[in-house]
Design a protein around this motif. Structure first.
Motif, PDB file in Angstrom:
ATOM      1  N   ALA A  63      21.599  49.364 -39.694  1.00 25.70           N
ATOM      2  CA  ALA A  63      22.570  48.418 -39.296  1.00 25.70           C
ATOM      3  C   ALA A  63      22.929  48.420 -37.577  1.00 25.70           C
ATOM      4  N   PHE A  65      23.218  46.458 -35.497  1.00 25.08           N
ATOM      5  CA  PHE A  65      24.519  45.342 -34.454  1.00 25.08           C
ATOM      6  C   PHE A  65      25.798  46.078 -34.873  1.00 25.08           C
ATOM      7  N   ILE A  66      26.052  46.469 -36.204  1.00 22.80           N
ATOM      8  CA  ILE A  66      27.388  47.116 -36.505  1.00 22.80           C
ATOM      9  C   ILE A  66      27.581  48.328 -35.757  1.00 22.80           C
ATOM     10  N   VAL A  69      28.633  47.577 -32.127  1.00 20.13           N
ATOM     11  CA  VAL A  69      30.267  46.758 -32.547  1.00 20.13           C
ATOM     12  C   VAL A  69      31.109  47.941 -32.568  1.00 20.13           C
ATOM     13  N   GLN A  70      30.738  49.094 -33.520  1.00 20.84           N
ATOM     14  CA  GLN A  70      31.399  50.356 -33.643  1.00 20.84           C
ATOM     15  C   GLN A  70      31.703  50.928 -32.452  1.00 20.84           C
TER      16      GLN A  70
END
Lengths: 184, 143
Positions: A63, A65-66, A69-70
Motif C-alpha cells: 500500500a 500511496f498510504i 501519505v503516512q
C-alpha cells in the motif's frame, strides 16, 4: 515498487515476512519507549520511529500511496505539531518525574488484559489466512486515486469541509481574545 | 504473508497506546498515545484491504480518511491543550478536575473549598503568564 506486479519482487515471500516481523519489532519497541520514557521530547522523537515503522509496514503490504501519505502527514506534520505543543507548554527538557500518573499499574493491567484477549481472539480467527502480496500491487497511487475519485468522492469532499472546520476551530480556540475585556 | 502478523502487530500497538492513554499525565503525551492507537487501526484496515482485494478499496480509502481526521483531531486537541495551559498554567490532566461530580468519597466531598484546593483554580498559577491572561479571565468572570 510497481515492478513487483510484473516480476518476482525484490524480496521473496518468506523474505517479506521476515522483514515485516523485524520492522514490527522495531515499531513496537519504539512505541513502548514512547509511552514509557520520562523525557517528553524523547517521547515525540521515538514516536517518529514508531510511525515510520508503520509506514514501512504499509510498503511491505504493497500500500505504497498510504505509506507516503503516512510519512508526509504523520511524520511530517503531526509530530512537528506535537513538538510545538510540547515547547509551547514549556515542557521540561530533562527527565520529568511526574510524567506518569499514579494509576500506571492499573493502566498496565488493563493494557495487558486487553492485549491477551485480543491476541487470543485474533490469532484464533486468522490462524490459517494468508495475504497474497505477490499477485499485484493493491495500493499504488493509480489504484488508490481511481477508487478515491470514482467511488469515494462525496466522503472526500465532506472531509475537506471537516478539515476547514477544524482549521477555523483551531484558530478560534488559540486566538488571544480579550484585549478590551471579553469579546465572546 | 500470514495475516496474523499485521493483525498481531496492530493489536500490540493498540494496547501500547491504551497503556499510554491511561498512564500518562501530560495531555500531549496522551495525544501521542492516541496517535499510536489510530495507527494500529490504520494498519488493520490496510492489511484487511490487501487481504480481501475489495474492488472499491474501501479499506485504503477509509485509511486515508482516518489519517486526515487524525490530523484535524491533533490540531484541535493541541489548540485545546494550549488554551488550558494558558488559563491554568498546567497541562496535567490529573489536576484538571473541575467537572467531576461533587458527591465523591467523603474525604473529597466535604465542600467546594477543599475541591478547589485540590484542583487547579483558574488563573491562580499563572504568575508567569502575561497580564492579558489575567484580564481575560477576569473579563470572562464578568461576562
Amino acid at each position: 515498487m510497481t515492478l513487483t506486479a510484473s516480476h518476482p519482487g525484490f524480496l521473496s515471500p518468506a523474505g517479506v515476512e521476515i522483514v515485516f516481523v523485524l520492522v514490527g519489532l522495531v515499531t513496537l519497541g519504539a512505541a513502548l519507549v514512547t509511552v514509557t520514557t520520562r523525557q517528553l521530547v524523547h517521547a515525540a522523537l521515538w514516536l517518529v520511529a514508531a510511525l515510520g515503522g508503520v509506514a514501512v509496514e504499509y510498503l511491505l503490504l504493497t500500500a505504497e500511496f498510504i505509506a507516503w501519505v503516512q510519512v508526509l502527514i504523520y511524520v511530517g506534520s503531526v509530530v512537528v505539531l506535537l513538538l510545538f505543543g510540547l515547547m509551547l507548554t514549556r515542557a521540561p527538557i530533562g527527565r520529568s518525574p511526574d510524567a506518569d500518573s499514579g494509576n500506571r499499574w492499573v493502566a498496565l493491567a488493563v493494557a495487558v488484559a486487553a492485549a491477551a484477549t485480543l491476541l487470543t481472539v485474533v490469532i484464533d480467527a486468522f490462524r490459517s489466512t494468508w495475504i497474497d502480496v505477490e499477485e499485484s500491487v493493491a495500493g499504488s497511487s493509480k489504484v488508490t486515486g481511481t477508487a478515491l475519485f470514482r467511488h469515494w468522492v462525496l466522503p472526500f469532499e465532506a472531509l475537506s469541509v471537516l478539515l476547514l472546520a477544524a482549521l477555523v476551530g483551531a484558530i478560534v480556540l488559540s486566538r488571544r481574545h480579550g484585549q478590551k475585556g471579553s469579546d465572546r | 504473508m500470514h495475516l496474523v502478523y499485521p493483525a498481531t502487530l496492530a493489536v500490540l500497538l493498540f494496547c501500547v497506546g491504551l497503556y499510554g492513554v491511561l498512564a500518562r499525565r501530560n495531555a500531549i503525551l496522551v495525544l501521542m498515545s492516541v496517535e499510536l492507537m489510530l495507527n494500529a487501526v490504520n494498519l488493520n484496515l490496510v492489511a484487511f484491504d490487501v487481504w480481501l482485494r475489495d474492488s472499491l478499496h474501501a479499506g485504503q480509502a477509509l485509511t486515508l480518511f482516518t489519517i486526515a481526521i487524525a490530523a484535524a483531531e491533533i490540531g484541535i486537541g493541541l489548540a485545546i491543550v494550549l488554551l488550558v495551559y494558558r488559563n491554568r498554567g498546567s497541562s496535567d490532566i490529573d489536576r484538571l478536575r473541575d467537572l467531576r461530580e461533587g458527591t465523591g468519597p467523603p474525604q473529597d466531598g466535604s465542600g467546594p473549598g477543599s475541591a478547589d484546593e485540590k484542583s487547579l483554580a483558574p488563573a491562580t498559577d499563572n504568575a508567569a503568564g502575561s497580564g492579558s491572561d489575567q484580564g481575560t479571565s477576569a473579563g470572562r468572570q464578568h461576562a
